[in-house]
Design a protein around this motif. Structure first.
Motif, PDB file in Angstrom:
ATOM      1  N   THR A 101      -5.879 -50.740  37.626  1.00 37.22           N
ATOM      2  CA  THR A 101      -6.118 -51.284  38.968  1.00 37.22           C
ATOM      3  C   THR A 101      -4.943 -50.949  39.892  1.00 37.22           C
ATOM      4  N   LEU A 102      -3.746 -51.320  39.469  1.00 32.12           N
ATOM      5  CA  LEU A 102      -2.588 -51.117  40.355  1.00 32.12           C
ATOM      6  C   LEU A 102      -2.326 -49.647  40.602  1.00 32.12           C
ATOM      7  N   ALA A 103      -2.411 -48.837  39.557  1.00 29.36           N
ATOM      8  CA  ALA A 103      -2.112 -47.411  39.725  1.00 29.36           C
ATOM      9  C   ALA A 103      -3.087 -46.788  40.724  1.00 29.36           C
ATOM     10  N   THR A 104      -4.371 -47.147  40.617  1.00 28.87           N
ATOM     11  CA  THR A 104      -5.374 -46.608  41.530  1.00 28.87           C
ATOM     12  C   THR A 104      -5.093 -47.052  42.967  1.00 28.87           C
ATOM     13  N   LEU A 105      -4.762 -48.331  43.131  1.00 28.63           N
ATOM     14  CA  LEU A 105      -4.564 -48.849  44.487  1.00 28.63           C
ATOM     15  C   LEU A 105      -3.265 -48.344  45.120  1.00 28.63           C
ATOM     16  N   VAL A 106      -2.258 -48.054  44.319  1.00 29.31           N
ATOM     17  CA  VAL A 106      -1.029 -47.462  44.861  1.00 29.31           C
ATOM     18  C   VAL A 106      -1.383 -46.130  45.530  1.00 29.31           C
ATOM     19  N   HIS A 107      -2.212 -45.333  44.856  1.00 28.02           N
ATOM     20  CA  HIS A 107      -2.624 -44.054  45.450  1.00 28.02           C
ATOM     21  C   HIS A 107      -3.451 -44.258  46.718  1.00 28.02           C
ATOM     22  N   SER A 110      -1.177 -45.076  49.620  1.00 27.60           N
ATOM     23  CA  SER A 110      -0.452 -43.879  50.084  1.00 27.60           C
ATOM     24  C   SER A 110      -1.382 -42.984  50.884  1.00 27.60           C
ATOM     25  N   ASP A 111      -2.605 -42.824  50.378  1.00 23.85           N
ATOM     26  CA  ASP A 111      -3.589 -41.997  51.100  1.00 23.85           C
ATOM     27  C   ASP A 111      -3.863 -42.551  52.491  1.00 23.85           C
ATOM     28  N   ARG A 112      -3.763 -43.860  52.647  1.00 26.61           N
ATOM     29  CA  ARG A 112      -4.009 -44.473  53.957  1.00 26.61           C
ATOM     30  C   ARG A 112      -2.776 -44.451  54.846  1.00 26.61           C
ATOM     31  N   GLY A 113      -1.734 -43.763  54.411  1.00 24.70           N
ATOM     32  CA  GLY A 113      -0.585 -43.533  55.290  1.00 24.70           C
ATOM     33  C   GLY A 113       0.562 -44.523  55.169  1.00 24.70           C
ATOM     34  N   ALA A 114       0.583 -45.323  54.100  1.00 25.13           N
ATOM     35  CA  ALA A 114       1.698 -46.263  53.933  1.00 25.13           C
ATOM     36  C   ALA A 114       3.014 -45.489  53.792  1.00 25.13           C
ATOM     37  N   LEU A 115       4.063 -46.109  54.336  1.00 22.05           N
ATOM     38  CA  LEU A 115       5.392 -45.499  54.285  1.00 22.05           C
ATOM     39  C   LEU A 115       5.914 -45.511  52.851  1.00 22.05           C
TER      40      LEU A 115
END
Ligand code: IMP
Ligand code: MG
Length: 186
Positions: A101-107, A110-115
């Motif tokens: 869950t966490l690994a997928t959401l981290v990506h 990032s894809d949504r432009g998080a710093l």
């Protein structure tokens, strides 16, 4: 049910984590993104300990289907997904189990432009991880037992319990001497 982590220990630990997050994110554009439904209670308690300006947002992910205690396919609902472009995201989940869950959401973040994307979990279960992810903030490390309470559920029951308890299952019938051998760390 066997209480693994008392209400008081949770309160003390959440206070300490909140102060650590407060210091680490001072002056930064923080958005805490909580993963529903399990992190609801920890979110409410944690954000009141983080005494710096920050935003709160929600995502929904589920991998447990109905009454089972084994994981199914990961389903992510991003319909409330926040605008995180240019912001520091701290993903918050109730428990790190396999890590999918966490690994997928981290990506996703990032894809949504998080710093920058970091992670916080109330619990981390030992011996279950399949994906190499190290949480940046962790409340407690627990043995491999199915736990409920303080937001964590079994088939959507037990989330309201103010402590974390072991759910008796056929493989793990409950109160045992094992707790002493596998201390909860944190
Ligand atoms: P992961 O993707 O395997 O790391 O799973 C994380 C999710 O599984 C958490 O957000 C929980 O919803 C659920 N989960 C894992 N272990 C437990 C448990 O012991 N009790 C309740 N939910 C759990
Ligand atoms: Mg969950």
């Amino acid at each position: 049910m066997e209480i693994l982590i008392s209400e008081e220990r949770i309160r003390d630990r959440i206070h300490a984590l909140g102060k650590q997050i407060e210091a680490d994110y001072l002056g930064r554009p923080l958005t805490i993104v909580a993963i529903l439904t399990g992190s609801l209670i920890v979110l409410a308690d944690l954000i009141r300990e983080v005494g710096i300006p920050h935003r709160v947002a929600l995502l929904q992910a589920s991998s447990y289907k109905g009454a089972t205690t084994t994981a199914g396919a990961l389903i992510i609902n991003e319909s409330f997904a926040p605008d995180v472009a240019g912001r520091d995201v701290l993903l918050l989940d109730d428990i790190l189990d396999t890590g999918h869950t966490l690994a997928t959401l981290v990506h996703r973040m990032s894809d949504r432009g998080a710093l920058r994307v970091r992670t916080a979990v109330l619990l981390r279960k030992l011996g279950r991880q399949e994906v190499g992810i190290e949480p940046d903030y962790c409340g407690f490390v627990i043995p491999d037992r199915f736990v409920v309470g303080y937001g964590l559920d079994h088939n959507d029951d037990y989330r309201h319990l103010p402590y974390v308890a072991v759910l008796p299952t056929p493989e793990d019938p409950g109160a045992s001497e094992e707790t002493g051998q596998f201390p909860v760390m944190g």
